[in-house]
Scaffold this active site. Structure first.
Site, PDB file in Angstrom:
ATOM      1  CG  HIS A 316      20.901 -12.675  45.564  1.00  0.00           C
ATOM      2  ND1 HIS A 316      20.433 -11.741  46.466  1.00  0.00           N
ATOM      3  CD2 HIS A 316      21.599 -11.983  44.619  1.00  0.00           C
ATOM      4  CE1 HIS A 316      20.848 -10.541  46.083  1.00  0.00           C
ATOM      5  NE2 HIS A 316      21.550 -10.655  44.982  1.00  0.00           N
ATOM      6  CG  ASP A 374      26.445 -12.138  39.529  1.00  0.00           C
ATOM      7  OD1 ASP A 374      26.597 -11.067  38.931  1.00  0.00           O
ATOM      8  OD2 ASP A 374      26.217 -12.220  40.745  1.00  0.00           O
TER       9      ASP A 374
END
Length: 454
Positions: A316, A374
């Site tokens: 991320h 996700d």
């Protein structure tokens, strides 16, 4: 990271020294209540005639905000100071909306009044139904969302004056209430099914699921376990500080654009595969891997610099530790799959094994490549019955309140200025106009034109 600070702004002795050419400048150091300090460079160009250069704004604070805080090193996400884990476990989406908008959790009366006002704004102007018929049936739902949310400003003129606090409140409720209705209409339109009107006796997530999955010919009863799962997913996606789409909304809003146009700009940015489309990419990756036995092959490919394959759903931009939302999403995925009758979904097993192997691999540990939200959300949304092209739409529904909260905060900020990033220019220097007859052949041979079909 510095925590527990109570003074925002610069302290008397908090200065950063910067030497530019033959000049030495003193720059103020600003303190937030949590997180890194910030060097104030607002007057740098005026003082020294130079800009800062920060591609992607990775080290630049573009605003002061009280809404959301992320500590990427610790894997912490706070909405107005409340940990995301507590909000997802004990709260619901509309309560979270109130918190993000107004700064505190609502009282029982405040919650009831807010829910009442949102629920009774869920219908959209009937002429918007005709607006949908201008799209092809195979149009991507996000393309439709960008258009119809922006078009709301053509239907609700009484809530576009950004300088009127009352109109800002009305616009806030309308946007949060109507975006799920428009999203469900986009889904129904793609199926060729009639639109389903919202109902005032259902909660936010249940109402949306019914508008998506009900048909006029039979009764539809919303599964409360699945509705609660979707509600928690909305909470997890409600805000995430100054991400690309939120920054887009703020930039659009800085020009004085109406709120509907600002939210449409956020939806357009979210559509990008590097932002809102990542969960679809992660699901496709898990489907490509197929079985746990093939995981070592794909991990090896991910480590190979010459192989274009990437492990989607890992790492991320902000989190250098485990994304706190990913743990909650993993739990939601298990609950949803158990409810729909497939707790042994092979993709969930692939995801579990892949996560397990990656978390033990030094390559991923050293680079801070932990699963993000996700990684599990695609599996979950598919199990809830949504096709992949609706994944980003669901993200947009959830993130709408975050966009609106940041838009409201920016509009009320007395320091607000229109956004105007600078650049490091590397193009041609000053040159004179050349007449057509002296320009040579140019690039015409390399460019081919054709008539596009209607």
């Amino acid at each position: 990271m510095s925590e527990g600070k109570t003074d925002t702004g610069a302290g008397k002795d908090d200065k950063a020294l910067l030497r530019v050419h033959d000049r030495e400048l003193e720059l103020n150091v600003l303190h937030g209540t949590m997180g890194p300090d910030a060097v104030d460079v607002r007057n740098l160009y005026r003082q020294a005639g130079v800009f800062t250069f920060d591609v992607g704004f990775t080290s630049t604070a573009s605003c002061e905000s009280k809404i959301t805080f992320i500590d990427g090193e610790k894997g912490m996400l706070l909405y107005r100071g409340y940990p995301i884990e507590q909000l997802a476990r004990y709260g619901d989406y509309l309560e979270t909306c109130y918190l993000l908008l107004y700064g505190d959790l609502p009282t029982q009366d405040e919650r009831a009044r807010f829910e009442h006002e949102i629920t009774r704004h869920t219908m959209v102007h009937e002429q918007i139904s005709s607006f949908f018929r201008g799209f092809r049936r195979d149009a991507h739902p996000m393309a439709i969302m960008v258009a119809v949310v922006g078009a709301l400003s053509a239907f609700y003129h009484d809530s576009t004056d950004i300088n009127d606090p009352y109109q800002r409140e009305v616009a806030t409720r309308r946007i949060i209430a109507k975006v799920p209705t428009l999203a469900a209409m986009a889904y129904k339109y793609s199926l060729g099914q009639p639109f389903i009107y919202p109902r005032n006796d259902l909660d936010y997530a249940s109402n949306f699921m019914r508008m998506c999955f009900a048909v006029p010919t039979e009764d539809y009863h919303v599964n409360p376990i699945l509705a609660r799962a979707l509600d928690r997913i909305f909470i997890l996606h409600a805000d995430h500080e100054q991400n690309a789409s939120t920054s887009t909304v703020r930039l659009a809003g800085s020009s004085g654009a109406n709120p509907f146009a600002c939210i449409a700009s956020g939806i357009a940015c979210l559509w990008g595969p590097a932002h809102g489309g990542a969960n679809e990419a992660a699901l496709k990756m898990l489907m490509e891997i197929g079985t746990p036995e093939r995981i070592p092959e794909y991990i090896a490919r991910a480590k190979d610099r010459n192989d274009p394959f990437r492990l989607m759903g890992f790492g991320h931009r902000v989190y250098k530790n485990y994304d706190p939302r990913a743990r909650i999403m993993q739990q939601i995925a298990q609950e949803v799959l158990a409810e729909v009758g497939d707790p042994n979904d092979p993709l969930l097993e692939v995801a579990r094994r892949l996560e397990e192997m990656a978390l033990k691999d030094e390559y991923f540990i050293e680079r801070g490549l932990y699963p993000n939200i996700d990684f599990y959300s695609g599996i979950t949304l598919r199990a809830l019955g949504f096709p992949t092209d609706m994944f980003t739409v669901l993200f947009a529904i959830a993130r709408t309140v975050g966009w609106v909260a940041h838009w409201r905060e920016m509009i009320a900020d007395p320091q607000r200025k229109i956004g105007r990033p600078r650049q490091l220019y590397t193009g041609p220097t000053l040159r004179d106009y050349v007449p057509m007859t002296e320009r040579g052949t140019g690039l015409s041979d390399a460019v081919h034109h054709r008539n596009d079909p209607c």
